[in-house]
Enzyme design. Sequence first.
Site, PDB file in Angstrom:
ATOM      1  N   HIS A 197       0.862  -1.184   0.000  1.00  0.00           N
ATOM      2  CA  HIS A 197       0.000   0.000   0.000  1.00  0.00           C
ATOM      3  C   HIS A 197       0.892   1.227   0.000  1.00  0.00           C
ATOM      4  O   HIS A 197       2.090   1.145   0.256  1.00  0.00           O
ATOM      5  CB  HIS A 197      -0.951   0.021   1.198  1.00  0.00           C
ATOM      6  CG  HIS A 197      -0.262   0.094   2.531  1.00  0.00           C
ATOM      7  ND1 HIS A 197       0.444   1.199   2.967  1.00  0.00           N
ATOM      8  CD2 HIS A 197      -0.156  -0.812   3.539  1.00  0.00           C
ATOM      9  CE1 HIS A 197       0.939   0.980   4.175  1.00  0.00           C
ATOM     10  NE2 HIS A 197       0.601  -0.245   4.535  1.00  0.00           N
ATOM     11  N   ASP A 324      -1.601 -19.628  12.468  1.00  0.00           N
ATOM     12  CA  ASP A 324      -0.393 -20.205  13.068  1.00  0.00           C
ATOM     13  C   ASP A 324      -0.331 -19.853  14.551  1.00  0.00           C
ATOM     14  O   ASP A 324      -0.301 -18.679  14.931  1.00  0.00           O
ATOM     15  CB  ASP A 324       0.838 -19.674  12.339  1.00  0.00           C
ATOM     16  CG  ASP A 324       2.087 -20.467  12.664  1.00  0.00           C
ATOM     17  OD1 ASP A 324       2.593 -20.326  13.797  1.00  0.00           O
ATOM     18  OD2 ASP A 324       2.555 -21.205  11.791  1.00  0.00           O
ATOM     19  N   SER A 339       3.255  -4.742   6.907  1.00  0.00           N
ATOM     20  CA  SER A 339       2.859  -4.413   5.532  1.00  0.00           C
ATOM     21  C   SER A 339       3.918  -4.884   4.555  1.00  0.00           C
ATOM     22  O   SER A 339       5.091  -4.551   4.699  1.00  0.00           O
ATOM     23  CB  SER A 339       2.702  -2.897   5.378  1.00  0.00           C
ATOM     24  OG  SER A 339       1.563  -2.436   6.021  1.00  0.00           O
TER      25      SER A 339
END
Length: 377
Positions: A197, A324, A339
């Site tokens: 992003h 997980d 990110s």
Amino acid sequence: MKNCHILKRIPFGVRFIFVRGCDEMKKTNKKFSYFFFLVSFVVFVACMGGVSQSIEEGTEVSSVIDGESAVLVGGMPIGIYIEMDGVMVLKTDTIKGVDGQEYSPAKNAVLPGDYMVALNEQHIESKKHLLQLLSQLNEDEIVLTIRRNQEEFKVKIKPVEYNPGEYKLGIWVRDNVQGLGTVTFMTSKGKFGALGHGIHDIDTNTLLELKDGTAYKTSIHSIQKGTNGNPGSLGGIIVYNYYNRLGEITKNTEEGIYGTIGKVNELFEEQTVLPVASKEQIHTGDAKIRCFVEGEVQEYDIKILEIDTSSHAENKGIVLQVTDLALLEQTGGIIQGMSGSPIIQDGKLIGAVTHVFVQDSTKGYGIFIENMLKHVE
């Protein structure tokens, strides 16, 4: 895809101390001075050093990656330093003049997200340069060239005398940002993509217009575990000097940041090559993400819950959930600083993590890898 989730774009760096660059321009006896706010986000220490030297050539990787359908897979954190193309306006301020009246000299003349690109026809390189230009003025009125939505226009502003012989413009500005994020991939030509992003200004939420950018080595030394309603974060240290420079950042887009890595072996110590998948090859079910949370890059189990191939989903085409147990114990799910963490399915790189659901930190969005690769073609 349902759009009722409360989302948080995963910031590329949120736990650090830095000079925020939020300076109010003021004029004193025809000389302009400034002050700054030191903003603490707890742990991330930025140390400025000599960064003007060129980056050393890295290892040639074309022999490692066989064709552009395969890439080196990331998962490593990097430090990020971005200089804006101009000086961004954060807000305007009201000033009390020596006559006791309230004035807003820049109100409606400039808006948050505008870029100040010239003063009296002289190009503005940075905040520091702007202050130098202001200090040289003798006029009672200045002419600013403003860029808004890629269009430029001029405005006139008269400083306000708030103390005898002292004046303010009433404009708060910023010209750089810094933080950390995760590298997603690198091509055979040394082109990399990260974050998935864009980098937006924290105050105006506008996509930053990039002039120059640098990627640095960073070390992660703390993790704030996320909870529902309160996403966690990574904490790290960057030393901004020549020896820690990894490469250049040349693009800031809604689909990630991009550039060139010069010191390949220092970033990609473990050179894992994977083919890339088209969005049509992605399916719901088991997958993995690669990220750095336990002292090294590891793969962790996730599930792909939904896939949206519509064109409007530029960085939210994948809905995923962390399953997980080791990662959930360490981070609580998706946290700030992750990110760009690569998403792998069926032995192929399919995308990168981009957002976390605020009310459920185990879930988030990801971007299709093909949406990122188009920026390095």
